[in-house]
Design an enzyme around this catalytic site. Structure first.
Site, PDB file in Angstrom:
ATOM      1  N   LYS A   1      29.802 -12.009  17.858  1.00 47.46           N
ATOM      2  CA  LYS A   1      29.994 -10.873  18.753  1.00 47.46           C
ATOM      3  C   LYS A   1      29.957 -11.266  20.216  1.00 47.46           C
ATOM      4  O   LYS A   1      30.029 -10.416  21.083  1.00 47.46           O
ATOM      5  CB  LYS A   1      28.929  -9.818  18.465  1.00 47.46           C
TER       6      LYS A   1
ATOM      7  N   THR B   1      25.911  -5.006  16.232  1.00 43.65           N
ATOM      8  CA  THR B   1      24.823  -4.601  17.121  1.00 43.65           C
ATOM      9  C   THR B   1      24.290  -5.736  17.988  1.00 43.65           C
ATOM     10  O   THR B   1      24.739  -6.856  17.899  1.00 43.65           O
ATOM     11  CB  THR B   1      23.661  -4.015  16.298  1.00 43.65           C
TER      12      THR B   1
ATOM     13  N   SER C   1      21.955  -1.412  18.868  1.00 43.80           N
ATOM     14  CA  SER C   1      20.793  -0.758  18.270  1.00 43.80           C
ATOM     15  C   SER C   1      19.493  -1.495  18.557  1.00 43.80           C
ATOM     16  O   SER C   1      18.443  -0.880  18.670  1.00 43.80           O
ATOM     17  CB  SER C   1      20.987  -0.586  16.770  1.00 43.80           C
TER      18      SER C   1
ATOM     19  N   GLY D   1      30.561  -9.700  25.134  1.00 45.75           N
ATOM     20  CA  GLY D   1      29.855  -9.359  23.911  1.00 45.75           C
ATOM     21  C   GLY D   1      30.013  -7.876  23.642  1.00 45.75           C
ATOM     22  O   GLY D   1      30.176  -7.093  24.573  1.00 45.75           O
TER      23      GLY D   1
END
Length: 181
Positions: free
Chosen positions: A40, A7, A131, A52
């Site tokens: 990420k 996330t 998120s 990313g």
């Protein structure tokens, strides 16, 4: 089996600098933290492009590899590589099932790519996915509007704020920066 998800990624552009930051949390389903130090955000194409991802981790890695291939095919042209990946992502029977989003940036532009065929260049100096993306985006926009911080500091602080609010985001941050030469 529950999905594994990575996330919260934010990209910030200010004064000839683009920074991309991501948290390190990988979550299984709704409740299990599988990894706390995932990377990420990465550099591609001779360290001139940042990428990313948020979403299903395996799907994101597949898309990241495809994007890197498109970058090589189009000599580092981020826009062309993004558009071609988005077209392939949307029309290919296997790829269109992938559930992830990518942020890509070079020194001149930042783009958001989705499986719907979207290639969006934000109007403002920030964009975020995942998120905790809305929290990171809101923080980045507030810092852009009301501070003298550079892109690096804004991206880092924005992820830290998202980590305080979003249970799917932590504060183990990977941060990459490109600067105008």
């Amino acid at each position: 089996m529950p999905e594994i998800r990575g996330t919260t990624i934010v990209a910030v552009r200010k004064d000839g600098q683009v920074a991309m930051a991501g948290d390190g949390q990988v979550t299984l389903g709704e409740a299990v933290i599988m990894k706390g130090r995932a990377q990420k955000v990465r550099r591609l194409y001779n360290d001139k492009v940042l990428v990313g991802f948020a979403g299903s981790t395996a799907d994101a890695f597949t898309l990241e590899e495809r994007f890197e291939g498109k970058l090589k095919e189009f000599a580092g042209d981020v826009t062309r590589a993004a558009v071609e990946l988005a077209k392939e992502w949307r029309t290919d029977r296997v790829l269109r099932r992938l559930e992830a989003m990518l942020l890509v940036a070079d020194i001149s532009r930042t783009l958001l790519l989705s499986g719907n065929g979207d290639v969006i260049e934000p109007d403002e100096g920030a964009v975020a996915i995942g998120s905790g993306g809305n929290y990171a985006y809101s923080a980045a926009m507030a810092y852009l509007d009301g501070s003298e911080l550079d892109a690096r500091a804004i991206a880092e602080r924005s992820i830290r704020i998202a980590a305080e609010i979003c249970v799917f985001t932590n504060d183990n941050i990977t941060l990459e920066v490109l600067e105008d030469e």
